[in-house]
Design an enzyme around this catalytic site. Structure first.
Site, mmCIF file in Angstrom:
data_model
loop_
_atom_site.group_PDB
_atom_site.id
_atom_site.type_symbol
_atom_site.label_atom_id
_atom_site.label_comp_id
_atom_site.label_asym_id
_atom_site.label_seq_id
_atom_site.Cartn_x
_atom_site.Cartn_y
_atom_site.Cartn_z
ATOM 1 N N GLY A 74 0.824 -1.204 0.000
ATOM 2 C CA GLY A 74 0.000 0.000 0.000
ATOM 3 C C GLY A 74 0.858 1.253 0.000
ATOM 4 O O GLY A 74 0.531 2.243 -0.665
ATOM 5 N N THR A 75 1.955 1.207 0.740
ATOM 6 C CA THR A 75 2.854 2.366 0.816
ATOM 7 C C THR A 75 3.316 2.762 -0.584
ATOM 8 O O THR A 75 3.295 3.949 -0.949
ATOM 9 C CB THR A 75 4.070 2.022 1.711
ATOM 10 N N ASN A 154 -6.305 4.207 10.610
ATOM 11 C CA ASN A 154 -5.799 2.912 11.060
ATOM 12 C C ASN A 154 -5.695 2.796 12.579
ATOM 13 O O ASN A 154 -5.536 1.703 13.104
ATOM 14 C CB ASN A 154 -4.431 2.635 10.428
ATOM 15 N N GLN A 184 -7.392 0.685 4.938
ATOM 16 C CA GLN A 184 -8.187 0.165 6.060
ATOM 17 C C GLN A 184 -9.684 0.134 5.749
ATOM 18 O O GLN A 184 -10.467 -0.409 6.525
ATOM 19 C CB GLN A 184 -7.950 0.995 7.337
ATOM 20 N N SER A 204 -4.281 -2.633 -0.132
ATOM 21 C CA SER A 204 -3.158 -3.506 0.216
ATOM 22 C C SER A 204 -3.679 -4.903 0.553
ATOM 23 O O SER A 204 -4.687 -5.054 1.255
ATOM 24 C CB SER A 204 -2.429 -2.899 1.426
ATOM 25 N N HIS A 206 -2.407 -7.465 2.414
ATOM 26 C CA HIS A 206 -2.264 -8.142 3.705
ATOM 27 C C HIS A 206 -3.248 -7.648 4.758
ATOM 28 O O HIS A 206 -3.293 -8.189 5.866
ATOM 29 C CB HIS A 206 -0.813 -8.073 4.210
ATOM 30 N N THR A 246 9.510 -6.685 -12.451
ATOM 31 C CA THR A 246 8.738 -7.908 -12.690
ATOM 32 C C THR A 246 7.726 -8.110 -11.573
ATOM 33 O O THR A 246 8.054 -7.993 -10.395
ATOM 34 C CB THR A 246 9.698 -9.117 -12.782
ATOM 35 N N CYS A 332 3.332 0.113 11.999
ATOM 36 C CA CYS A 332 4.449 0.695 11.250
ATOM 37 C C CYS A 332 5.199 1.680 12.131
ATOM 38 O O CYS A 332 6.340 1.997 11.874
ATOM 39 C CB CYS A 332 3.937 1.420 10.019
HETATM 40 N N1 PLP Z 1 -2.372 3.132 4.850
HETATM 41 C C1 PLP Z 1 -2.954 2.713 5.979
HETATM 42 C C2 PLP Z 1 -4.178 3.435 6.466
HETATM 43 C C3 PLP Z 1 -2.431 1.643 6.692
HETATM 44 O O1 PLP Z 1 -3.025 1.238 7.823
HETATM 45 C C4 PLP Z 1 -1.278 0.992 6.200
HETATM 46 C C5 PLP Z 1 -0.654 -0.096 6.965
HETATM 47 O O2 PLP Z 1 -0.827 -0.238 8.165
HETATM 48 C C6 PLP Z 1 -0.712 1.457 5.008
HETATM 49 C C7 PLP Z 1 -1.280 2.530 4.350
HETATM 50 C C8 PLP Z 1 0.509 0.821 4.425
HETATM 51 O O3 PLP Z 1 0.210 -0.406 3.799
HETATM 52 P P1 PLP Z 1 1.373 -1.434 3.499
HETATM 53 O O4 PLP Z 1 1.735 -2.084 4.780
HETATM 54 O O5 PLP Z 1 0.797 -2.406 2.515
HETATM 55 O O6 PLP Z 1 2.503 -0.654 2.925
#
Ligand code: PLP
Length: 389
Positions: A74-75, A154, A184, A204, A206, A246, A332
């Site tokens: 997601g990042t 989050n 989220q 994302s 996971h 890739t 994170c």
């Molecule tokens: N955005 C939100 C609101 C999140 O909660 C998270 C991860 O906790 C992310 C972005 C980042 O996602 P990823 O872990 O896939 O980089």
């Protein structure tokens, strides 16, 4: 058999059986999806099947390859959205970016970097978990390049009315690009990119029982057509030239299967999470625990609480020793000593934020697990307060 009680589903979720099966099957297809021979084409077919599955779960019919770009997380999807928009050539107009004061670090850190590069970043307040939509709409009075706002926070579970702000941005000037970090929110609150007027949407794998290391960015066709996004990872031109490298075919297949399975059960899953959350809330209320409940809408899976003068890290370790996993904030940033900006934006003092915990549910959790958490928390509060005396 493990006795772990996992209540940290906003940090990550366990893999669902559908994702595991899809990934095991994909392991047998080692071709590079960019290769033109038969093995490459097999992998390419798997990629596009997963793209269709994720697109369908987002409510996008017959999604095209350049409408859903697979990334490493997601990042990275948000980085593509933000840097890709502001560095698109020619930059359409304006220097202003509007965001919120409680974004995940994946967005907030990008904003800080852009501020250092001379962009003007306006952060809209989200006190008590409610986005100040009037302030956001007022901030649109200057030419605005990008509006980037998260759907669900989050740490608090606050569900923001981004649709209202994005609609106003588009009505004001259709050239303004709208981006939503829906990591989220995906499969937790109902939405489609069109329904919230979003040009770009980050998700994302996971967080929805898919594998770690896979994300995606939805891109509205007009953005591609008018070249209002540019690649920031350049190279072999994979993913329609917007994300070279890739593709992680195995992970992407897991993402597709998790999205398909989660989409099919989303209503029942959300209803179950709501019941569990309400049960947890009722018990915590009876115990006199402070809960940081958003004043507006909220997602079903997150509950933030503040302990009576016990540092969250202390309680986290206490619960972890008993096999209960929860979080003291976004995973994170759980190694950082800084007070969570999301909780500060919510209105908590530094002391309250330092004593706050996040419980996050999935539909795999049970009432017994919620009860076990409450019992352990109750004992923990009693023991840890006594030790401090
Ligand atoms: N955005 C939100 C609101 C999140 O909660 C998270 C991860 O906790 C992310 C972005 C980042 O996602 P990823 O872990 O896939 O980089």
């Amino acid at each position: 058999m493990s006795t772990t009680i996992y209540l940290d589903n906003s940090a990550t979720t366990p893999l669902c059986p559908e994702a595991l099966t899809a990934m095991m099957q994909a392991m047998g297809h080692y071709g590079n999806p960019s290769s033109l021979h038969s093995l490459g084409q097999e992998a390419h077919t798997l990629l596009n099947r997963a793209r269709a599955q994720v697109g369908a779960a987002l409510g996008v019919k017959a999604v095209k390859p350049n409408e859903l770009i697979f990334t490493s997380c997601g990042t990275e999807a948000s980085a593509l959205a933000i840097y890709g928009t502001v560095y698109a050539k020619p930059r359409r107009f304006g220097n202003r970016i509007i965001t919120t004061d409680c974004e995940h670090p994946s967005v907030e850190e990008a904003m800080k970097k852009l501020e250092a590069d001379g962009f003007e970043v306006v952060r809209i307040p989200t006190k008590h978990g409610v986005l100040d939509t009037e302030a956001a709409i007022a901030a649109l009075n200057e030419p605005t390049l990008l509006v980037s706002m998260m759907m669900v926070n989050n740490e608090t579970g606050a569900h923001f009315d981004v649709a209202r702000v994005f609609a106003a941005a588009k009505a004001n000037d259709s050239r303004t690009v709208t981006h939503c970090d829906a990591v989220q929110g995906f499969l937790k609150v109902p939405f489609t990119p069109a329904g919230i007027h979003a040009d770009l949407v980050t998700i994302s794998a996971h967080k929805i029982h898919g594998p770690k290391g896979v994300g995606a960015l939805y891109i509205h066709p007009d953005i591609v057509k008018t070249k209002r996004i540019t690649a920031y990872l350049t190279g072999g031109g994979q993913e329609s030239g917007l994300r070279s490298g890739t593709e992680n075919v195995i992970g992407i297949c897991g993402f597709g299967a998790a999205a398909r399975a989660g989409f099919a059960t989303r209503a029942a899953d959300c209803a179950k999470m709501t019941v569990l959350r309400d049960r947890l809330e009722g018990k915590l209320r009876d115990m006199g625990v402070q809960m940081n409940i958003p004043a507006g809408n909220r997602a079903p899976h997150i509950l933030n609480l503040t302990l009576p003068s016990i540092k969250s890290q202390t309680m986290l370790n206490y619960l972890s020793a008993q096999g209960i996993c929860i979080s003291s904030g976004s995973a994170c940033s759980s190694h950082s000593v800084k007070i969570s900006p999301s909780l500060a934006a919510f209105g908590l003092s530094a002391h309250e934020a330092d004593c706050s915990l996040r419980v996050s549910l999935s539909a795999q959790n049970t009432e017994d697990e919620v009860d076990a958490l409450c019992e352990a928390l109750g004992k923990g509060i009693e023991n840890l307060v006594r030790i401090r005396r």
